[in-house]
Design a protein around this motif. Structure first.
Motif, PDB file in Angstrom:
ATOM      1  N   LYS B 271       0.820  -1.211   0.000  1.00 37.19           N
ATOM      2  CA  LYS B 271       0.000   0.000   0.000  1.00 37.19           C
ATOM      3  C   LYS B 271       0.856   1.265   0.000  1.00 37.19           C
ATOM      4  O   LYS B 271       0.543   2.249  -0.657  1.00 37.19           O
ATOM      5  CB  LYS B 271      -0.878   0.018   1.250  1.00 37.19           C
ATOM      6  CG  LYS B 271      -2.256  -0.520   1.046  1.00 37.19           C
ATOM      7  CD  LYS B 271      -3.031  -0.368   2.328  1.00 37.19           C
ATOM      8  CE  LYS B 271      -4.340  -1.138   2.255  1.00 37.19           C
ATOM      9  NZ  LYS B 271      -4.920  -1.264   3.612  1.00 37.19           N
ATOM     10  N   CYS B 272       1.927   1.250   0.768  1.00 34.56           N
ATOM     11  CA  CYS B 272       2.656   2.493   0.968  1.00 34.56           C
ATOM     12  C   CYS B 272       3.500   2.828  -0.253  1.00 34.56           C
ATOM     13  O   CYS B 272       4.329   2.029  -0.673  1.00 34.56           O
ATOM     14  CB  CYS B 272       3.542   2.375   2.203  1.00 34.56           C
ATOM     15  SG  CYS B 272       4.466   3.876   2.465  1.00 34.56           S
ATOM     16  N   PRO B 273       3.291   3.990  -0.841  1.00 36.70           N
ATOM     17  CA  PRO B 273       4.042   4.332  -2.050  1.00 36.70           C
ATOM     18  C   PRO B 273       5.508   4.655  -1.772  1.00 36.70           C
ATOM     19  O   PRO B 273       6.316   4.651  -2.701  1.00 36.70           O
ATOM     20  CB  PRO B 273       3.301   5.546  -2.595  1.00 36.70           C
ATOM     21  CG  PRO B 273       2.640   6.144  -1.413  1.00 36.70           C
ATOM     22  CD  PRO B 273       2.315   5.040  -0.488  1.00 36.70           C
ATOM     23  N   ALA B 296      10.091   8.734   5.829  1.00 31.22           N
ATOM     24  CA  ALA B 296       9.725   8.936   4.424  1.00 31.22           C
ATOM     25  C   ALA B 296       8.239   9.181   4.235  1.00 31.22           C
ATOM     26  O   ALA B 296       7.809   9.564   3.147  1.00 31.22           O
ATOM     27  CB  ALA B 296      10.155   7.722   3.603  1.00 31.22           C
ATOM     28  N   CYS B 297       7.478   8.971   5.261  1.00 28.24           N
ATOM     29  CA  CYS B 297       6.011   9.053   5.129  1.00 28.24           C
ATOM     30  C   CYS B 297       5.592  10.432   4.607  1.00 28.24           C
ATOM     31  O   CYS B 297       5.998  11.458   5.146  1.00 28.24           O
ATOM     32  CB  CYS B 297       5.356   8.772   6.465  1.00 28.24           C
ATOM     33  SG  CYS B 297       3.589   9.033   6.452  1.00 28.24           S
ATOM     34  N   THR B 298       4.790  10.430   3.545  1.00 34.08           N
ATOM     35  CA  THR B 298       4.312  11.702   3.000  1.00 34.08           C
ATOM     36  C   THR B 298       2.900  12.010   3.463  1.00 34.08           C
ATOM     37  O   THR B 298       2.290  12.939   2.980  1.00 34.08           O
ATOM     38  CB  THR B 298       4.307  11.670   1.466  1.00 34.08           C
ATOM     39  OG1 THR B 298       3.437  10.612   1.068  1.00 34.08           O
ATOM     40  CG2 THR B 298       5.680  11.460   0.907  1.00 34.08           C
ATOM     41  N   LEU B 299       2.392  11.177   4.341  1.00 29.69           N
ATOM     42  CA  LEU B 299       1.044  11.333   4.854  1.00 29.69           C
ATOM     43  C   LEU B 299       0.008  11.221   3.739  1.00 29.69           C
ATOM     44  O   LEU B 299      -0.883  12.048   3.616  1.00 29.69           O
ATOM     45  CB  LEU B 299       0.898  12.670   5.592  1.00 29.69           C
ATOM     46  CG  LEU B 299      -0.205  12.656   6.645  1.00 29.69           C
ATOM     47  CD1 LEU B 299       0.081  11.633   7.708  1.00 29.69           C
ATOM     48  CD2 LEU B 299      -0.340  14.019   7.280  1.00 29.69           C
ATOM     49  N   CYS B 300       0.188  10.206   2.916  1.00 24.59           N
ATOM     50  CA  CYS B 300      -0.818  10.019   1.881  1.00 24.59           C
ATOM     51  C   CYS B 300      -2.023   9.287   2.439  1.00 24.59           C
ATOM     52  O   CYS B 300      -3.056   9.227   1.804  1.00 24.59           O
ATOM     53  CB  CYS B 300      -0.242   9.274   0.690  1.00 24.59           C
ATOM     54  SG  CYS B 300       0.099   7.570   1.047  1.00 24.59           S
ATOM     55  N   ARG B 301      -1.869   8.696   3.608  1.00 25.86           N
ATOM     56  CA  ARG B 301      -2.965   8.051   4.334  1.00 25.86           C
ATOM     57  C   ARG B 301      -3.517   6.844   3.591  1.00 25.86           C
ATOM     58  O   ARG B 301      -4.644   6.443   3.802  1.00 25.86           O
ATOM     59  CB  ARG B 301      -4.069   9.060   4.623  1.00 25.86           C
ATOM     60  CG  ARG B 301      -3.521  10.309   5.263  1.00 25.86           C
ATOM     61  CD  ARG B 301      -4.549  11.225   5.756  1.00 25.86           C
ATOM     62  NE  ARG B 301      -5.396  11.846   4.763  1.00 25.86           N
ATOM     63  CZ  ARG B 301      -5.008  12.825   3.958  1.00 25.86           C
ATOM     64  NH1 ARG B 301      -3.783  13.284   4.024  1.00 25.86           N
ATOM     65  NH2 ARG B 301      -5.842  13.341   3.094  1.00 25.86           N
ATOM     66  N   GLU B 302      -2.706   6.262   2.717  1.00 22.87           N
ATOM     67  CA  GLU B 302      -3.137   5.051   2.033  1.00 22.87           C
ATOM     68  C   GLU B 302      -3.288   3.912   3.045  1.00 22.87           C
ATOM     69  O   GLU B 302      -4.193   3.102   2.948  1.00 22.87           O
ATOM     70  CB  GLU B 302      -2.089   4.628   0.989  1.00 22.87           C
ATOM     71  CG  GLU B 302      -2.401   4.953  -0.452  1.00 22.87           C
ATOM     72  CD  GLU B 302      -3.813   4.656  -0.886  1.00 22.87           C
ATOM     73  OE1 GLU B 302      -4.066   3.516  -1.267  1.00 22.87           O
ATOM     74  OE2 GLU B 302      -4.652   5.574  -0.862  1.00 22.87           O
ATOM     75  N   CYS B 303      -2.351   3.865   4.034  1.00 26.25           N
ATOM     76  CA  CYS B 303      -2.368   2.742   4.966  1.00 26.25           C
ATOM     77  C   CYS B 303      -3.552   2.788   5.909  1.00 26.25           C
ATOM     78  O   CYS B 303      -3.867   1.797   6.551  1.00 26.25           O
ATOM     79  CB  CYS B 303      -1.049   2.699   5.744  1.00 26.25           C
ATOM     80  SG  CYS B 303      -0.632   4.275   6.479  1.00 26.25           S
ATOM     81  N   VAL B 304      -4.215   3.935   6.006  1.00 28.02           N
ATOM     82  CA  VAL B 304      -5.375   4.001   6.893  1.00 28.02           C
ATOM     83  C   VAL B 304      -6.658   4.271   6.120  1.00 28.02           C
ATOM     84  O   VAL B 304      -7.703   4.485   6.713  1.00 28.02           O
ATOM     85  CB  VAL B 304      -5.190   5.102   7.971  1.00 28.02           C
ATOM     86  CG1 VAL B 304      -4.090   4.732   8.930  1.00 28.02           C
ATOM     87  CG2 VAL B 304      -4.915   6.447   7.342  1.00 28.02           C
TER      88      VAL B 304
HETATM   89  S1  SF4 Z   1       0.573   7.587   5.175  1.00 28.26           S
HETATM   90 FE1  SF4 Z   1       0.907   5.411   5.347  1.00 28.26          FE
HETATM   91  S2  SF4 Z   1       0.940   4.762   3.241  1.00 28.26           S
HETATM   92 FE2  SF4 Z   1       1.168   6.947   3.164  1.00 28.26          FE
HETATM   93  S3  SF4 Z   1       3.328   7.295   3.140  1.00 28.26           S
HETATM   94 FE3  SF4 Z   1       2.725   7.342   5.260  1.00 28.26          FE
HETATM   95  S4  SF4 Z   1       2.990   5.273   5.964  1.00 28.26           S
HETATM   96 FE4  SF4 Z   1       3.031   5.147   3.783  1.00 28.26          FE
END
Ligand code: SF4
Lengths: 1157, 355
Positions: B271-273, B296-304
């Motif tokens: 999931k995490c890009p 590295a998390c860009t806070l795309c919130r894909e994981c949630v």
């Molecule tokens: S929000 Fe979750 S999926 Fe998105 S970059 Fe951060 S850890 Fe990965």
């Protein structure tokens, strides 16, 4: 330099090789069995037909064929006294656009005409044969110019015809400019497409009293008439202007020679129900004791409105029946049978409509409409002027022949003696008034100035259709969207307000037909088995199973196998044996086959499908892409054909190649749409994802897209428009549509891609206001150039006396005597590149004090007085002189055009809009450091309030934001064409979201933002991304206005009105009412008197009239009572005093009765 | 955070105090507790003292080039970090072209637009060596003069004018004002340089990048102008901003709420890009998801996005990853110290005003 605040770690453009999307329910349901990408057909179509091809086609038809037909019909004029003296037109043609200068002919280019206020016209040249002298010797004279005709740009007669981009550039012309307009006296004029009810067709309708009527507007070259048959109190009458009273229809039939009632009933139809309905009419005829043709004609003679010369009514009605009644049906050698049958068919259709209300015609149905194009309109005008010229010549000849002359005049001297044609055409096109008495035509506003506000605005003008009805009617019928408009007229592009729904626009692929030869088609019909009517009895006409064949509204005959006949005709058309625009329409309800080849029908190309299988295969498309095949080849090979609105009713058109679905059999599909997006027009085509928007929003955008600033044409900096708005850094939209690419909007954009954050900020964003980032503005966002033209003419007064341009006057030290001459160059004109301020002189003109000097004496400096042209600008703004152009106008006067440029950056109050009908003013401008910023360091260019979304429901704007954001991250322009998702012309939201995630953005497009003021994160994720924003032409600088005291009107001494005169702001009656209701009497007094036009008057208490104050004697005096004893002073508005005096001058005595205050 | 007297807040409050929680729908506890005595009743003192600050404050530089730098600033309040950001954007001075004297411009680009473009060109001049220009005449201490004289010959190809063609005039303006009042006077120019700038500056004061397009000339067109650069701050016009942009983000913290194994783990990794998660092999074919690179998390919130019971996304409230992108007049680290100096000055001003 891009306006967007720089995005850090800006993603490098990647190829973004996305895997083919996973098949979903929708992609499977969209039935593209073997998807042939037919999109390439669209650019190919536009290449041959062009955006405004209908205009150019119709004008071409006129100058190549129409004009010849007109002259052929009126080719001989002869002197009344001696028919031996004649002139015969052998040929007529249009020369090269040129102008006559001092007996020399110079060719001209359109751009030259725009700059020098000339008409872009070409000579109309005739070859004539005429008699000379007493001997009537025949003379031939080729190439004889009878006048100049304005030429449509890019038509055959235009120098631009068939030129490529480089050549156009050399002519100073923009290659993206579509042409199709005229240049008259330097202004670009479009002849708008006129919408009319179709001529020569039976329309069954109900009138305002609810009566069933059948009406025909007949129009031939000679006559125009309207015939109405109407059912009143179950009896049927004919209404014709030439008769004072309605005539029973049976009488009319009898008058045309159908004497027995049985024959009438047979002609109408044998169904007993028809007989029942006709019964009362027949009875009425019988009670009037009319049994024979003679009696019928006599009866009608009595009802004729205007008797002819000598008040002889006898025989008039027969002439009326022949020439006026359904005039387009010819009467050859007194044979009224075709007319009788036509009347019978009208009756039958009327009775059908009474029996079955489904068969009423719909006036708003597009198939019943005809569009009149510039070619036809100019043709009418030319025909009228040509005839006028000839009659004028004949008149002159007659006058001259009375006088005995040694050498009699010949016609060649007469036809050119005045420029009837030149001035007539020029006047009509430049004023837009088509007043043609000969054809009873009085229309205003036919031509309009081509708006060059933006590229879209001018394209929009070229596709506009103006209605014929008056706009004030409240009826909703003609304004409603007609299902038959599909694909022909744009459903979105219509103005708001009074012309809403009446003014329409052509869709992208629409073509408007021009007239076609009738003779060969008629013959073809007969050879395909149409039985001629004259050979049939009334009984046989409506024999069951056989269909009537109507050709351009005329009854040609009948056919026993209608479907086969129609198929044959269509086969001929597809193989190119007959014109591609001929329509064949089988009307099952009316038992008719309509063949139409007349001009003004709207039609569009469709792919032919055999049993649902597209004839266009992949190899055809490959050939097209390789350039071996052109669009015309598709037509010629019978892969594509044009269908008009009527014939569409015989077709089953699929959007895509279709499998059996939703109860539609694949085999029943006859045609396949080329591209669903062609349902929209040019202007609506630039909206991304319009199918996701609430529909009025698209309509609003269509109106607003025309006000957006941007690039106008490639030659925009060399044009001399009176007002020109340009965007400094115009961009192409990140989220494009296929239409944008087709029409060239990506080359002449009118907006910028702004990074928008949808959030509330600062409270200055209420009511759709937007908050702008100051740094973005600093970097060039929304910066625009306004260029204004100021024209000065140097007048000529005869005797070689004229205005002159003087050097700026200096004193002995070389210092200018007036400060406001600082912008002038040494030649007396303002210098290009100079900064020019309010009150500066831009042309130092001087006018001679006396204009009737004795010739020979030279004028000295003292004989001139200064009459400089003073620039009126906004104080505190820096405007620059862009260009100064000198030319001589048509009257050989020197014209000076100064173009003054003003570069503006956006300020609070300027209007902006996205492409979704979401306009808003700039509410405040905020420093960049106060703006929120994202995790990636991106700072928006503007902030839009989210309250703009719920009530507007512009989902398309949200998708545009997502698509734009994905576009900048992956480096590929995304598409949002209407209905484009199944065919890949629009990116799906799901795919966009996946791209976003891949580049580290949220799936939903919402970013985590930090407050720029406090530094902590915002409490919500904010929807942020690029949206294409347009700057609209409404700017505060042009509108803001306030004044304290200032100029007053001379007559009433009240403050002037309007911003341009530095006028006051009116306290109107409604505001006054408020103050009255509030009881603020002193405020009213102050506003209405003291601040407006206070005036002191002397009133005589005795007679109540106004007196005057004698300043010498220091007393007031009443001139009525002849003494100054009872005078009182009072204050009143000057306008009031003026009223009293005006009343007195009209012998009304207004007396003032004063009481002690 | 341990308070000095050893008592501490309950875990959930401590979490609220030190972390921003980034839920799937909206972030919560973004603002933190400003008041030092917010937890006084619980015996916890959260006030900031100089010693505490000195003990906790840390700067770690992660990347430093001529153009940009990234560093971690730990143990500081958002408002102070933001102050640095704001000062960097708007208040650190630079030199930029402010006045343009057009001698000739026959190009298609209008004078004003051309001047605007010139203004935005970054200059390679240390603004600390210059004064602000006030009403006084331009001199060598407050003005840099450039000349641009390009023309495109008739009949030649189209020409692109690049910023590198701006020529530095260390001796000041070469344009003369209107004719001298008395003959014999020196021709007055638009600047009065006391000495050549070549003597005062160790490197030539050229433009920073030579490849910025200024204009395009067609055959027969020419541009001749003189441009005067002065010192200014980004508040007045963005051209004086020393940074392309400067910003920070809070340190991401990604927490697995429960053990995620096997298939679920692989799914989460996929999931995490930006590959925040990794797989740990537990042996026996068992796999477990672990957080490998939370930074590295860009806070795309894909994981949630679909299920928010596996992962919790947090931001450390007092840990800032600060990025400065310089436009070139000064190296980024110098810019930051300049910003600190300016803040210091401001503080001093406030203190002196108050006392
Ligand atoms: S929000 Fe979750 S999926 Fe998105 S970059 Fe951060 S850890 Fe990965």
């Amino acid at each position: 330099m891009p306006p967007a605040t720089s995005a850090p770690d800006a993603p490098v453009a990647e190829g973004d090789a996305e895997a083919p999307p996973v098949p979903t329910y929708r992609s499977l349901a969209a039935p593209v069995s073997n998807p042939v990408d037919k999109f390439a057909l669209l650019p190919a179509f536009l290449k041959v037909r062009g955006l405004v091809k209908e205009h150019i086609d119709s004008f071409n038809y006129f100058i190549t064929k129409g004009i010849k037909n007109i002259v052929r019909a009126n080719n001989r004029i002869e002197a009344r006294s001696d028919p031996g003296i004649y002139l015969e037109y052998k040929n007529i043609y249009i020369g090269e656009p040129s102008v006559q200068v001092d007996f020399r002919v110079e060719t001209i280019t359109p751009h030259f005409c725009r700059l020098t206020d000339r008409t872009y016209s070409a000579p109309v040249i005739v070859d004539v044969e005429y008699t000379v002298g007493k001997t009537h010797a025949k003379h031939r004279k080729p190439s004889f110019t009878i006048g100049y005709m304005p030429i449509m740009l890019r038509s055959y007669a235009c120098v631009l015809n068939g030129k490529d981009e480089a050549e156009l550039a050399r002519y100073g012309e923009c290659p993206l400019d579509p042409g199709g307009y005229f240049i008259v006296k330097g202004t670009e004029k479009v002849i708008l497409i006129q919408e009319q009810l179709s001529k020569n067709r039976i329309i069954i309708d109900t009138d305002n009293k609810g009566r069933v009527t059948a009406s025909v507007t007949s129009s031939t070259h000679e006559v125009k008439s309207k015939t109405v048959i109407c059912m009143d109190k179950e009896k049927i009458y004919l209404h014709l202007n030439q008769f004072t009273k309605p005539i029973p229809i049976i009488v009319v039939m009898k008058a045309m020679g159908i004497e027995t009632d049985q024959e009438v009933v047979q002609m109408v139809g044998r169904d007993p129900r028809y007989g029942d309905l006709l019964y009362l009419s027949i009875q009425e005829c019988a009670t009037e004791r009319i049994y024979t043709q003679q009696q019928a004609l006599q009866y009608m003679d009595d009802k004729v409105t205007y008797a002819g010369a000598g008040n002889i009514k006898d025989g008039r009605s027969k002439l009326i029946l022949r020439d006026v009644f359904v005039a387009h049906v010819p009467v050859n050698n007194g044979n009224f049978q075709p007319k009788c049958i036509y009347t019978a068919v009208m009756l039958r259709r009327m009775l059908d409509a009474i029996l079955n209300s489904d068969t009423f015609d719909d006036k708003d149905y597009v198939g019943n409409k005809r569009l009149e194009l510039s070619g036809q309109l100019v043709s009418l005008l030319f025909e009228d002027l040509f005839k006028t010229m000839n009659t004028y010549a004949v008149d002159r000849m007659n006058k001259n022949s009375d006088m005995a002359r040694s050498s009699p005049l010949d016609f060649s001297q007469l036809i050119m003696q005045q420029d009837v044609i030149t001035s007539g055409l020029e006047r009509a096109i430049s004023t837009g008034n088509w007043d043609i008495k000969r054809f009873k035509m009085h229309r205003k506003g036919v031509s309009q100035v081509l708006s060059r506000l933006s590229y879209m605005a001018s394209l929009g003008y070229m596709t506009r259709i103006t209605p014929q009805f008056e706009k004030t009617r409240k009826t909703s019928g003609p304004r409603a969207l007609q299902p038959s408009q599909w694909g022909m007229l744009c459903p979105c592009d219509t103005p708001e307000g009074e012309a809403c729904g009446l003014t329409k626009n052509l869709a992208l692929m629409t073509h408007v037909t021009t007239d076609q030869e009738e003779g060969p088609l008629r013959n073809l019909c007969f050879s395909l088995g149409v039985e001629d009517l004259s050979l049939l009895s009334g009984e046989e006409i409506h024999a069951p199973g056989s269909f009537l064949v109507m050709f351009n509204g005329l009854i040609l005959g009948k056919h026993r196998q209608p479907q086969r006949f129609a198929n044959n005709m269509r086969t001929f058309r597809r193989s190119g044996k007959i014109g591609e625009f001929v329509s064949v329409f089988v009307n099952e309800k009316q038992h008719c086959i309509h063949i139409a080849s007349d001009g003004g029908r709207v039609c569009r190309p469709l792919i032919i499908a055999d049993k649902g299988r597209s004839r266009v295969k992949e190899h055809h498309m490959k050939e097209l892409r390789d350039g071996i095949r052109s669009f015309d080849d598709f037509l010629r090979d019978g892969l594509i054909e044009y269908l008009d609105v009527n014939e569409e009713n015989n077709a089953l058109i699929a959007l895509y190649e279709h499998v059996d679905q939703d109860g539609v059999q694949r085999s029943s599909i006859t045609h396949i749409e080329i591209e669903p997006m062609t349902i929209l027009g040019v202007v609506a085509g630039l909206i991304p994802y319009p199918h996701h928007n609430q529909s009025p929003r698209n309509t609003y955008q269509c109106a607003m897209g025309k006000q957006a600033m941007g690039n106008i044409a490639y030659n925009q900096l060399f044009r001399a428009d009176s007002l020109l708005y340009l965007l400094v850094y115009a961009q192409r939209p990140l989220l494009t549509t296929k239409t944008i690419e087709l029409v060239g909007y990506d080359k002449l954009g009118a907006g910028q891609n702004a990074t928008v954050a949808v959030m509330s900020y600062s409270g200055y964003d209420i009511e759709d206001a937007i908050v702008m980032n100051k740094s973005s503005l600093d970097r060039g966002f929304g910066r625009c150039i306004a260029m204004k033209k100021y024209t000065v003419t140097s007048e000529k007064y005869g005797d070689g006396i004229s205005d002159r341009i003087a050097k700026p006057q200096r004193d002995r030290d070389g210092v200018l005597i007036k400060q406001n001459m600082r912008a002038l160059d040494e030649d007396g004109f303002v210098a290009p590149g100079q900064i020019i301020r309010n009150h500066d002189i831009y042309v130092n003109k001087q006018t001679p004090k006396v204009t009737n000097r004795t010739p020979g004496t030279a004028l000295t400096d003292r004989d001139y007085r200064d009459s400089p042209a003073v620039y009126k600008g906004v104080d505190g703004e820096t405007t620059v002189v862009d260009r100064v152009m000198l030319c001589s106008d048509t009257n050989d006067k020197l014209t000076i055009k100064c173009i003054i440029r003003h570069t503006r950056r956006p300020e609070v109050g300027d209007k902006f809009s996205s492409r979704h009908g979401q306009k808003g003013v700039c509410g405040t401008i905020v420093q960049q450091e106060d703006f929120p910023f994202s995790e990636k360091g991106i700072c928006p260019d503007l902030i839009m309030n989210p309250h703009g979304f719920p009530s507007r429901m512009t989902i398309g704007k949200m998708i545009e934001l997502l698509g734009g954001k994905a576009g900048v991250s992956c480096g590929r322009f995304h598409y949002g064409s209407i209905f484009g998702e199944p065919s890949g012309n629009a990116d799906k939201v799901e795919d966009i979201s996946h791209t976003l995630v891949k580049h580290g953005f949220s799936y939903s497009g919402k970013d985590f933002l930090y407050s720029g003021i406090l530094g902590h994160p915002l409490q919500a994720y904010v929807f942020m991304g690029p949206i294409y924003y347009q700057k609209l032409k409404h700017m505060v600088l042009d509108k803001m206005h306030a004044r304290a005291s200032g100029p007053r009107v001379l007559l009433t001494r009240q403050p002037t009105e309007g911003r341009s005169r530095d006028g006051g702001l009116r306290l109107g009656e409604m505001e006054r009412d408020c103050l009255i209701a509030y009881g603020a009497s002193m405020l009213i007094f102050e506003r209405l008197l003291l601040s407006s036009d206070p005036y002191q008057v002397q009133v005589c208490r005795k007679c109540g009239l106004l007196g005057y104050y004698n300043y010498k004697l220091k007393t007031s005096f009443c001139s009525m009572c002849k003494n100054g004893e009872n005078m009182a002073k009072m204050r009143m508005p000057y306008a009031c005093k003026l009223l009293f005096q005006e009343l007195q001058s009209m012998n009304v005595v207004p007396r003032l009765t004063l009481t002690e205050g | 955070m341990e308070s000095p007297d050893g008592s501490s807040l309950p875990d959930f409050l401590e979490l609220q105090r030190t972390r921003v929680l980034c839920k799937a729908d909206a972030p919560t506890h973004t603002e933190g507790f400003q008041y030092s005595g917010a937890f006084a009743a619980m015996g916890v003192d959260t006030s900031v003292s100089v010693e505490k600050f000195c003990k906790n404050f840390k700067i770690e530089i992660n990347r430093l080039t001529d153009e940009d730098m990234e560093f971690d600033m730990i143990g500081i309040d958002a408002s102070i970090a933001n102050a640095f950001r704001r000062i960097l954007i708007a208040e650190v001075p630079t030199m930029a072209i402010e006045k343009v004297f057009m001698v000739d411009n026959t190009s298609v680009i209008a004078d004003e637009v051309l001047s605007h473009r010139l203004g935005l060109i970054p200059l390679d001049a240390d603004p600390r060596l210059f004064d602000y220009i006030s009403d006084d005449v331009p001199n060598e201490r407050n003005t840099i003069v450039y000349k641009l004289h390009v023309s495109c010959e008739k009949g030649s190809q189209r020409l692109t004018v690049k910023s590198g063609q701006l020529e530095w005039l260390p001796e000041g303006s070469q344009l003369t004002m209107a004719s001298p009042a008395q003959s014999g006077d020196n021709q007055r120019t638009y600047t009065s340089f006391g000495q050549s700038q070549q003597n005062t500056s160790e490197r030539p004061l050229d433009v920073k990048y030579n490849d910025i397009t200024i204009a395009r000339l067609g055959p027969g067109q020419a541009i001749e102008l003189e441009a005067h650069a002065v010192k200014g701050v980004g508040k007045v016009h963005a051209k004086w901003s020393p940074v392309a942009t400067a910003w920070y983000r809070m340190l991401p913290e990604v927490v697995l709420l429960k053990e995620i194994k096997n298939g679920d783990a692989e799914e989460l990794v996929k999931k995490c890009p930006v590959n925040v998660f990794d797989i740990e092999d537990l042996g026996k074919g068992e796999k477990r998801a672990v957080v490998a690179k939370p930074r590295a998390c860009t806070l795309c919130r894909e994981c949630v996005r679909l299920a928010d019971d596996q992962v919790e996304l947090r931001r450390v409230r007092d840990h800032f990853i600060f990025t400065i992108e310089s436009t070139g007049s000064l190296p980024p680290e110098v810019l930051f110290t300049e910003a600190v100096n300016i803040l210091e000055e401001k503080c001093e001003r406030v203190i002196s005003e108050l006392s």
